[in-house]
Write an enzyme that holds these catalytic residues in place. Structure first.
Site, PDB file in Angstrom:
ATOM      1  N   HIS A 245     -17.822  17.730  46.445  1.00 35.12           N
ATOM      2  CA  HIS A 245     -18.489  16.551  47.004  1.00 35.12           C
ATOM      3  C   HIS A 245     -17.451  15.557  47.525  1.00 35.12           C
ATOM      4  O   HIS A 245     -16.434  15.339  46.870  1.00 35.12           O
ATOM      5  CB  HIS A 245     -19.281  15.824  45.917  1.00 35.12           C
ATOM      6  CG  HIS A 245     -20.635  16.372  45.631  1.00 35.12           C
ATOM      7  ND1 HIS A 245     -20.851  17.488  44.866  1.00 35.12           N
ATOM      8  CD2 HIS A 245     -21.858  15.917  45.985  1.00 35.12           C
ATOM      9  CE1 HIS A 245     -22.150  17.697  44.755  1.00 35.12           C
ATOM     10  NE2 HIS A 245     -22.787  16.758  45.423  1.00 35.12           N
ATOM     11  N   ASN A 275     -11.069  19.442  41.406  1.00 32.06           N
ATOM     12  CA  ASN A 275     -12.412  18.871  41.483  1.00 32.06           C
ATOM     13  C   ASN A 275     -12.901  18.398  40.120  1.00 32.06           C
ATOM     14  O   ASN A 275     -13.346  17.261  39.973  1.00 32.06           O
ATOM     15  CB  ASN A 275     -13.358  19.945  42.045  1.00 32.06           C
ATOM     16  CG  ASN A 275     -14.804  19.476  42.187  1.00 32.06           C
ATOM     17  OD1 ASN A 275     -15.074  18.286  42.298  1.00 32.06           O
ATOM     18  ND2 ASN A 275     -15.723  20.428  42.185  1.00 32.06           N
TER      19      ASN A 275
END
Ligand SMILES: *[C@@H]1O[C@H](CO)[C@@H](O)[C@H](O)[C@H]1NC(C)=O
Ligand SMILES: *[C@@H]1O[C@H](CO)[C@@H](O)[C@H](O)[C@H]1NC(C)=O
Ligand SMILES: *[C@@H]1O[C@H](CO)[C@@H](O)[C@H](O)[C@H]1NC(C)=O
Ligand SMILES: *[C@@H]1O[C@H](CO)[C@@H](O)[C@H](O)[C@H]1NC(C)=O
Ligand SMILES: *[C@@H]1O[C@H](CO)[C@@H](O)[C@H](O)[C@H]1NC(C)=O
Ligand SMILES: *[C@@H]1O[C@H](CO)[C@@H](O)[C@H](O)[C@H]1NC(C)=O
Length: 416
Positions: A245, A275
């Site tokens: 994201h 991440n």
């Protein structure tokens, strides 16, 4: 004397009348004030509570800092919205996606002359999320996408903006207004499916490009490695490219805003080693900054550059992409070299750029700009962790000299 008695009697009567008037006025004022307490609601009362916005506006409402409720004035007009779905009142389908009403008191609103308590309002189904080009352009030949909720009455509740690069098929950056109340957000809402929208991609199914066997084949082919080798894209570890994201799911306050982050245009290939670890910490740090300092922030999150791995025969660095057309040699969906986030207080005009290196195989890394992370007491990332991603911070101005896709904003100082 007579006159005087009269005067005294008249005086007492006058005082009594005056007192009666004062008492009446006070009672009226108190009653009025009781009514004027207005309404207080918990926005996530039921799983699909309608969105509540001030009549005629398109802005998400947030609690005041330190609170977890929304407040409305007595008789304030509001709209209850179930984007693309219908509002249910006391389990009865109104067949409308927007209902107007006004606040009475407590959690009671007046809608179509009936009193309805907030816990008895619901939506008929998961909201319909929308991503669409606005027709505007943005930095570096990007196209502006707005993501959010179409109310069906010429309003769009914008959750996120995306500056999308149609050539490379990845966002330069995404933008959100980050509420100071972000840590009061809805928790544990179910993860929605990924959508790639229509009209943004011309490289087929983006989901397929990320599938581990496919990303391995694409990358191994680029670097001259047997296409099934798990040397870099491993099995059962965090050494693979996740759908990273840009704007995090947890950056959304409402479930609707969290769901809106699940558009492919909001993601880029991100090593899971980074991440889930240092980058996740950067996201937490920015949210905590907003909450701890009770400030609404403007937050841009983007990617820059292309990560490399050495060619297995020549040793030369090779840029990594998840889409390669072997016919015309077009490459798209790059594995970014860095992820970045600019956090900015629009009132004080102070901001900072936070940068993390997206490649666990780099043993050393030269920052894009002068590292000032030692000045940020609120940053808790492990700066020098190779596996989790080297992280650092720069002033917005020095960062923008390199990363030209970051919008040009006035900056007076560092967000300390
Ligand atoms: C909503 O539509 C359904 C089906 O057409 C109908 O039966 C129902 O009465 C409508 N509800 C309202 C509140 O108008
Ligand atoms: C609001 O709450 C007060 C105190 O609990 C109660 O007396 C009053 O009836 C409530 N009003 C409505 C409209 O429910
Ligand atoms: C951010 O807030 C401004 C108003 O201050 C609004 O114009 C803009 O659309 C919002 N953007 C997003 C992505 O929420
Ligand atoms: C968000 O997505 C989840 C999973 O599809 C769904 O259950 C939930 O209702 C959605 N929330 C909203 C507000 O649409
Ligand atoms: C790739 O590796 C597999 C499994 O190790 C092996 O069977 C295959 O022959 C190799 N292919 C090439 C072209 O070397
Ligand atoms: C690859 O390029 C060729 C030649 O431009 C084109 O015909 C084909 O559709 C492309 N394939 C994909 C998957 O984009």
């Amino acid at each position: 004397m007579q006159r005087r008695t009269c005067f005294v009697v008249g005086g007492i009567t006058g005082v009594l009348i005056l007192i009666a008037i004062i008492v009446t006025v006070v009672v009226l004022v108190v009653e009025e004030n009781t009514n004027r307490n207005g309404c207080t609601i918990y926005p996530f009362e039921v799983a699909l509570s309608p969105l509540v916005v001030i009549s005629g506006t398109s802005d998400f409402l947030y609690p005041l800092p330190g609170e977890n409720v929304l407040r409305f004035d007595y008789h304030q007009s509001v709209d209850f919205i179930c984007p693309g779905r219908n509002v249910l009142l006391n389990n009865v389908n109104s067949n409308q996606s927007v209902l107007s009403g006004y606040c009475l008191e407590n959690n009671t609103f007046v809608i179509n002359n009936a009193h309805v308590d907030w816990p008895n309002m619901d939506c008929s189904n998961t909201f319909w999320r929308t991503a669409r080009y606005t027709g505007a352009t943005c930095e570096n030949n990007g196209l502006d996408i707005e993501v959010g909720y179409d109310t069906g009455d010429n309003r769009f509740l914008r959750s996120m903006s995306i500056c999308f690069d149609p050539e490379l098929q990845v966002a330069h950056y995404t933008f959100i207004n980050q509420t100071a109340s972000i840590n009061q957000r809805a928790l544990d809402t179910p993860r929605p499916s990924w959508l790639q929208g229509t009209g943004f991609y011309d490289i087929g199914s983006v989901t397929n490009l990320y599938v581990r066997a496919n990303q391995r084949r694409t990358i191994n082919t680029l670097i001259g490695l047997n296409e099934t080798s798990a040397l870099f894209i491993e099995d059962d570890t965090n050494y693979f490219l996740a759908r990273g994201h840009q704007t995090a799911r947890s950056d959304g306050y409402y479930p609707a805003q969290q769901n809106a982050t699940f558009f492919m245009m909001n993601i880029a290939p991100q090593w899971q080693t980074f991440n889930g670890f240092n980058w996740n910490q950067i996201e937490i740090d920015v949210r905590d900054y907003a909450e701890d300092n009770a400030v609404d922030l403007w937050v841009w999150t983007g990617v820059y550059g292309v990560a490399t791995l050495p060619h297995q025969e020549t040793g030369e660095p090779v840029e990594l992409y998840l889409f390669v057309n072997s016919t015309d040699n077009r490459k798209a969906l790059p594995v970014p070299e860095v992820y970045w986030k600019v956090a900015y207080n629009p009132i004080t005009e102070r901001g900072v750029a936070l940068i993390g290196v997206n490649n666990p195989y780099y043993q050393a890394y030269t920052p894009l700009c002068n590292d000032i992370s030692h000045r940020l007491t609120w940053l808790h990332t492990k700066n020098f962790d190779q596996e989790q991603g080297f992280c650092y911070a720069c002033t917005v101005d020095t960062f923008r000299r390199v990363v030209t896709s970051m919008p040009n904003i006035p900056v007076r100082g560092i967000l300390l």
